[in-house]
Scaffold this active site. Structure first.
Site, short mmCIF file in Angstrom:
data_model
loop_
_atom_site.label_atom_id
_atom_site.label_comp_id
_atom_site.label_asym_id
_atom_site.label_seq_id
_atom_site.Cartn_x
_atom_site.Cartn_y
_atom_site.Cartn_z
N TYR A 9 0.85 -1.19 0.00
CA TYR A 9 0.00 0.00 0.00
C TYR A 9 0.89 1.24 0.00
CZ TYR A 9 -3.57 3.35 1.56
OH TYR A 9 -4.43 4.43 1.65
N ASP A 43 9.26 2.89 0.13
CA ASP A 43 8.18 3.52 0.87
C ASP A 43 8.38 3.15 2.35
OD1 ASP A 43 5.89 4.19 2.21
OD2 ASP A 43 4.51 3.38 0.72
N LYS A 68 3.60 8.87 9.04
CA LYS A 68 3.44 8.23 10.34
C LYS A 68 4.44 8.77 11.40
CE LYS A 68 0.65 4.70 8.41
NZ LYS A 68 0.69 3.92 7.20
C1 LIG Z 1 0.09 4.43 5.78
C2 LIG Z 1 0.88 4.20 4.57
C3 LIG Z 1 0.85 5.08 3.48
C4 LIG Z 1 -0.13 6.21 3.39
O1 LIG Z 1 0.07 7.19 4.35
P1 LIG Z 1 -1.16 8.17 4.72
O2 LIG Z 1 -0.55 9.13 5.69
O3 LIG Z 1 -2.23 7.31 5.31
O4 LIG Z 1 -1.60 8.83 3.48
C5 LIG Z 1 1.73 4.87 2.45
N1 LIG Z 1 2.60 3.85 2.46
C6 LIG Z 1 2.66 2.98 3.49
C7 LIG Z 1 3.66 1.89 3.47
C8 LIG Z 1 1.79 3.11 4.55
O5 LIG Z 1 1.81 2.21 5.54
#
Ligand SMILES: *Cc1c(COP(=O)(O)O)cnc(C)c1O
Length: 428
Positions: free
Chosen positions: A146, A241, A269
């Site tokens: 994701y 990511d 995060k």
């Molecule tokens: C949570 C998450 C996102 C998206 O971040 P948001 O602040 O919710 O837009 C992107 N990549 C990873 C790996 C994530 O866990």
């Protein structure tokens, strides 16, 4: 003591009148596990308190950010002071440079850093930059990874989409989807095949260096190194990511933990310490293509917001000054893994447990879980029962078997014992 949810039930009924599904992010709904989402009103250390005045050991931690625990006194004090100074000005502030220097000190490959407001924004901007830099259109992502909810990522995207069984997202046009190529996680051969099939067309490979959105799935040995070589060979931008893994699995994230350098990395995060921030960062020669230095446009009214930056900078500073935190988190993670495995094995219940530092997940299956298909075939009904059993004993797991659990540095022996004891009491 038994838990009751009368105030949460009322609050959820109210929320559903004006908020789609009663939640502002789908993963908060209990749709896949059943029941009413629990409304929280306070957090302290490793505990959350709901609006029925019941407390829970928090194993979500806002889906990652609260690594220091809720209401950390130093973070609260820094934010309070900043709130009295300046909320937002839409001008540069020195706080942003302090934050950028802090990130660079912890992640040396982050030579230039652009602050944004969420992980989604960070990832969509990083892809745009990789495309702008290479002049190519396509990119490879992995099934079950994701990267936020931007159109181009909503293909085989794990997390909430997997939880709610959303295969195709209405509103994402076929044109957008066709430039997103999908490979299986931990399958280097498939990546090589895609690269061979699309010579000079692939701008980037983006991945979660430790997947956390199909449960926790670490990279198999050689996978990250292999991707690095493919990218070097073909002029492809490698994007880690690290929205989940950044500052969580080590001070320098997965790049440091595995000793593999990315060209670009994305954050969210933890870098906001519980406030909304994201960032994308990386090699100077690529980052220089972002406006106003270059013509890859990216902007944000509240980017680098003083309050959010203050919470994030203070959080990172505390992490950097306490490298032993990471050993402690990993020890607790290993203990949870070992002891949970033993308990489930005693019960004769097949589980596979993946753990890296303070990311861990229990998959109900007898097979090892190395990619999305492994995760998808697990016994999700069993997870549902386990989730509700744990909730009723005051332990808040993520309400989906496709999500990693996160714990914070305030989790102690007492809480670990409670998690283990409650698991012992679990009967399917
Ligand atoms: C949570 C998450 C996102 C998206 O971040 P948001 O602040 O919710 O837009 C992107 N990549 C990873 C790996 C994530 O866990």
């Amino acid at each position: 003591m038994s838990y009751t949810y009368s105030n949460s039930t009322l609050a959820f009924n109210r929320a559903q009148q004006r908020i789609p599904g009663g939640v502002n992010s789908p993963v908060r709904a209990f749709k896949s596990v059943g029941g009413t989402p629990i409304f929280m009103k306070a957090g302290k250390g490793t505990y959350l308190t709901d609006i029925d005045d019941q407390s829970y050991i928090d194993l979500i931690n806002s889906w990652g950010p609260m690594i220091l625990g809720h209401s950390h006194p130093q973070v609260v004090e820094a934010v309070r002071k900043q709130a009295l100074q300046l909320f937002s000005s839409g001008t540069p502030s020195e706080l942003e440079s302090e934050m950028a220097e802090q990130i660079h000190a912890m992640v040396p490959t982050a030579e230039l850093i652009r602050l944004v407001n969420s992980g989604t924004e960070a990832c969509m901007s990083a892809i745009r930059l990789a495309r702008g830099y290479t002049g190519r259109h396509k990119f490879i992502k992995f099934a079950g990874n994701y990267h936020g909810h931007a159109d181009c990522f909503l293909v085989k995207a794990g997390s909430g989409l997997a939880t709610f069984d959303i295969e195709k997202v209405p509103g994402v046009t076929p044109g957008v989807g066709q430039d997103t190529l999908i490979a299986q996680y931990n399958n280097l051969d498939q990546v090589k095949e895609l690269v061979a099939l699309h010579p000079d067309e692939i701008a980037a490979i983006i991945l979660e260096p430790i997947a956390g959105n199909m449960g926790c799935i670490p990279p198999t040995s050689g996978f990250l190194e292999g991707l690095r070589s493919v990218c070097d060979e073909h002029g492809i931008v490698l994007i880690f990511d690290e929205v989940m893994t950044g500052f969580r699995v080590s001070a320098g994230g997965a790049q440091e933990l595995y000793g593999v350098e990315a060209d670009l990395c994305t954050y969210g995060k933890i870098i906001g310490g519980g406030m909304p921030i994201g960032a994308f960062a990386g090699k100077r020669k690529i980052m220089e293509h972002i406006a106003p230095l270059g013509s890859v446009y990216q902007a944000g009214t509240l980017s680098g917001n003083p309050l959010a930056v203050t919470a994030g900078r203070e959080t990172l500073r505390i992490l950097q000054e306490n490298p032993a935190f990471y050993d402690q988190l990993d020890q607790n993670g290993q203990q949870l893994k070992t002891d949970l495995l033993a308990i489930f094995s005693e019960k004769g219940m097949p589980v596979s447990i993946n753990q890296v530092g303070s990311m861990i997940s229990v998959h109900f299956t007898e097979h090892s879980v190395n990619h999305y298909d492994d995760s998808a075939v697990c016994n999700h009904d069993m997870f549902k029962e386990y989730f509700h059993h744990m909730l009723a004993s005051g332990i808040y797991l993520p309400p989906s078997s496709y999500e990693s659990w996160f714990f914070n540095i305030q989790l102690g022996d007492q809480e670990i014992d409670h998690i283990l004891h409650s698991t012992k009491m679990f009967k399917s």
